[in-house]
Design a protein around this motif. Structure first.
Motif, PDB file in Angstrom:
ATOM      1  N   GLU A 267     -36.606  -8.442  -8.577  1.00  0.00           N
ATOM      2  CA  GLU A 267     -37.867  -8.107  -9.237  1.00  0.00           C
ATOM      3  C   GLU A 267     -37.691  -7.786 -10.723  1.00  0.00           C
ATOM      4  N   ALA A 268     -36.446  -7.606 -11.176  1.00  0.00           N
ATOM      5  CA  ALA A 268     -36.225  -7.369 -12.601  1.00  0.00           C
ATOM      6  C   ALA A 268     -36.478  -8.618 -13.431  1.00  0.00           C
ATOM      7  N   LEU A 269     -36.316  -9.815 -12.820  1.00  0.00           N
ATOM      8  CA  LEU A 269     -36.421 -11.060 -13.573  1.00  0.00           C
ATOM      9  C   LEU A 269     -37.457 -12.027 -13.013  1.00  0.00           C
ATOM     10  N   CYS A 270     -37.991 -11.768 -11.856  1.00  0.00           N
ATOM     11  CA  CYS A 270     -38.863 -12.740 -11.198  1.00  0.00           C
ATOM     12  C   CYS A 270     -40.284 -12.205 -11.055  1.00  0.00           C
ATOM     13  N   ARG A 271     -41.247 -13.100 -11.269  1.00  0.00           N
ATOM     14  CA  ARG A 271     -42.650 -12.777 -11.110  1.00  0.00           C
ATOM     15  C   ARG A 271     -43.368 -13.975 -10.480  1.00  0.00           C
ATOM     16  N   PRO A 272     -44.484 -13.734  -9.793  1.00  0.00           N
ATOM     17  CA  PRO A 272     -45.166 -14.822  -9.091  1.00  0.00           C
ATOM     18  C   PRO A 272     -46.010 -15.713  -9.997  1.00  0.00           C
ATOM     19  N   ASP A 273     -46.306 -15.265 -11.207  1.00  0.00           N
ATOM     20  CA  ASP A 273     -47.138 -16.060 -12.115  1.00  0.00           C
ATOM     21  C   ASP A 273     -46.633 -15.880 -13.536  1.00  0.00           C
ATOM     22  N   PHE A 274     -47.017 -16.819 -14.404  1.00  0.00           N
ATOM     23  CA  PHE A 274     -46.463 -16.785 -15.757  1.00  0.00           C
ATOM     24  C   PHE A 274     -46.978 -15.619 -16.605  1.00  0.00           C
ATOM     25  N   PRO A 275     -48.263 -15.264 -16.603  1.00  0.00           N
ATOM     26  CA  PRO A 275     -48.692 -14.135 -17.432  1.00  0.00           C
ATOM     27  C   PRO A 275     -47.925 -12.843 -17.148  1.00  0.00           C
ATOM     28  N   SER A 276     -47.713 -12.524 -15.874  1.00  0.00           N
ATOM     29  CA  SER A 276     -46.951 -11.309 -15.566  1.00  0.00           C
ATOM     30  C   SER A 276     -45.487 -11.481 -15.947  1.00  0.00           C
ATOM     31  N   PHE A 277     -44.944 -12.683 -15.810  1.00  0.00           N
ATOM     32  CA  PHE A 277     -43.567 -12.949 -16.225  1.00  0.00           C
ATOM     33  C   PHE A 277     -43.419 -12.740 -17.728  1.00  0.00           C
ATOM     34  N   TYR A 278     -44.366 -13.266 -18.489  1.00  0.00           N
ATOM     35  CA  TYR A 278     -44.277 -13.109 -19.946  1.00  0.00           C
ATOM     36  C   TYR A 278     -44.374 -11.638 -20.337  1.00  0.00           C
ATOM     37  N   SER A 279     -45.306 -10.920 -19.735  1.00  0.00           N
ATOM     38  CA  SER A 279     -45.511  -9.519 -20.091  1.00  0.00           C
ATOM     39  C   SER A 279     -44.351  -8.631 -19.650  1.00  0.00           C
ATOM     40  N   ASP A 280     -43.927  -8.786 -18.385  1.00  0.00           N
ATOM     41  CA  ASP A 280     -42.980  -7.849 -17.789  1.00  0.00           C
ATOM     42  C   ASP A 280     -41.517  -8.187 -18.069  1.00  0.00           C
ATOM     43  N   VAL A 281     -41.228  -9.479 -18.238  1.00  0.00           N
ATOM     44  CA  VAL A 281     -39.830  -9.900 -18.404  1.00  0.00           C
ATOM     45  C   VAL A 281     -39.548 -10.337 -19.839  1.00  0.00           C
ATOM     46  N   ILE A 282     -40.322 -11.279 -20.343  1.00  0.00           N
ATOM     47  CA  ILE A 282     -40.058 -11.803 -21.689  1.00  0.00           C
ATOM     48  C   ILE A 282     -40.417 -10.785 -22.759  1.00  0.00           C
ATOM     49  N   ASP A 283     -41.666 -10.368 -22.808  1.00  0.00           N
ATOM     50  CA  ASP A 283     -42.110  -9.490 -23.889  1.00  0.00           C
ATOM     51  C   ASP A 283     -41.510  -8.097 -23.776  1.00  0.00           C
ATOM     52  N   ALA A 284     -41.440  -7.568 -22.572  1.00  0.00           N
ATOM     53  CA  ALA A 284     -40.915  -6.213 -22.391  1.00  0.00           C
ATOM     54  C   ALA A 284     -39.457  -6.100 -22.823  1.00  0.00           C
TER      55      ALA A 284
END
Length: 308
Positions: free
Chosen positions: A154-171
């Motif tokens: 869950e540190a690197l994986c998300r079910p959709d791109f918006p949450s991936f961008y917010s939680d993994v990339i941008d954070a």
């Protein structure tokens, strides 16, 4: 959304990527370094260079055996010297090629006249396309691999791109993995031992791009060899033989689930994969802070002729 880190530096990667290993490598004349940021055509370019150096062959088990990733550890605690020793032990009667996700200075740059003739093939891709491709790639890392490194999925994986961008990339300031890479290589783009290519241009002119790489690294092929190279670097062939491109020999633990490496390599479909207008604008704003050269930013998004 978060602001870019003040120093604009690329973030540190996952624990199995250790860029400092590259400082210990003894380079040889004829070496080819394939330097590409995340999800921007790395595996394809590795195969292209391997095919050119061998004259076109399907007789290989794993491209990672042929083109080592010189900043990769196979398990926690693996001595860096093991990677260096493997590189040193490669035959001296054939040219070597290497993969890296690092730009200079993390990967040492040997300028012309430095005493060692090293070529650098640098590929970049529209950042939106690279990032939407990055999410399913991380999702397809195996549970065993994450467990080996003590990294919660869950540190690197998300079910959709918006949450991936917010939680993994941008954070985590991971925009730097692309724009920091661009900022580091851009001043060296006109060096005689550096070849800059854009993924979209490679997709639109497969044969022309491969011939350009061949000329740059100094490999001449027969017509029969060219036919083999073009076949074995095509998307259909690589997809049909994707087991050769999934790093199965890089670790005793499976790194990826099947289908992770050879996805679709599409151009212009970021919106279909979850990119939104809001994320697009934010990404470009952050990118412009990390790499403030508007010509570089325009090129990384659009490709085309490099401007001095």
């Amino acid at each position: 959304m978060n602001d870019v880190p003040e120093d604009g530096a690329p973030p540190s990667g996952p624990p199995w990527i250790v860029p400092e290993i590259q400082q210990k490598i003894a380079w040889r004349d004829g070496d080819v370094v394939i330097s590409v940021p995340i999800k921007s055509g790395t595996t394809w370019t590795m195969n292209i260079v391997h095919q050119l150096l061998t004259g076109g062959t399907d007789d290989f088990r794993d491209v990672y055996e042929e083109v080592p990733w010189i900043e990769f550890l196979a398990f926690p605690g693996q001595p860096q010297e093991v990677v260096v020793e493997r590189v040193t032990a490669m035959p001296t009667n054939t040219r070597r090629a290497f993969k890296t996700h690092s730009p200079p200075p993390a990967v040492p740059f040997q300028s012309v006249g430095s005493g060692t003739d090293v070529k650098y093939v640098v590929i970049m891709r529209n950042p939106e396309e690279a990032l939407v491709s990055f999410r399913p790639f991380l999702n397809k890392h195996s549970d065993a691999w994450y467990e080996l490194w003590g990294v919660p999925r869950e540190a690197l994986c998300r079910p959709d791109f918006p949450s991936f961008y917010s939680d993994v990339i941008d954070a985590n300031g991971m925009q730097g993995a692309i724009f920091g890479f661009l900022a580091a290589w851009w001043p060296l783009r006109n060096e005689p031992n550096v070849l800059f290519l854009h993924f979209s241009d490679m997709k639109s002119d497969h044969q022309g791009s491969i011939r350009k790489i061949a000329e740059f690294i100094g490999e001449e092929l027969t017509e029969e060899q060219w036919a083999n190279v073009l076949e074995f670097t095509s998307f259909p062939w690589m997809k049909a033989n994707e087991g050769k491109f999934e790093g199965r020999t890089a670790s005793e633990i499976p790194i990826l689930n099947s289908g992770a490496m050879i996805r679709k390599g599409a151009v212009g479909e970021a919106r279909m994969d979850g990119m939104t207008e809001e994320i697009s604008q934010h990404l470009r704003e952050v990118g412009g802070q990390i790499c403030p050269d508007p010509v570089a930013i325009k090129w990384v998004y659009e490709g085309g002729t490099l401007l001095n």
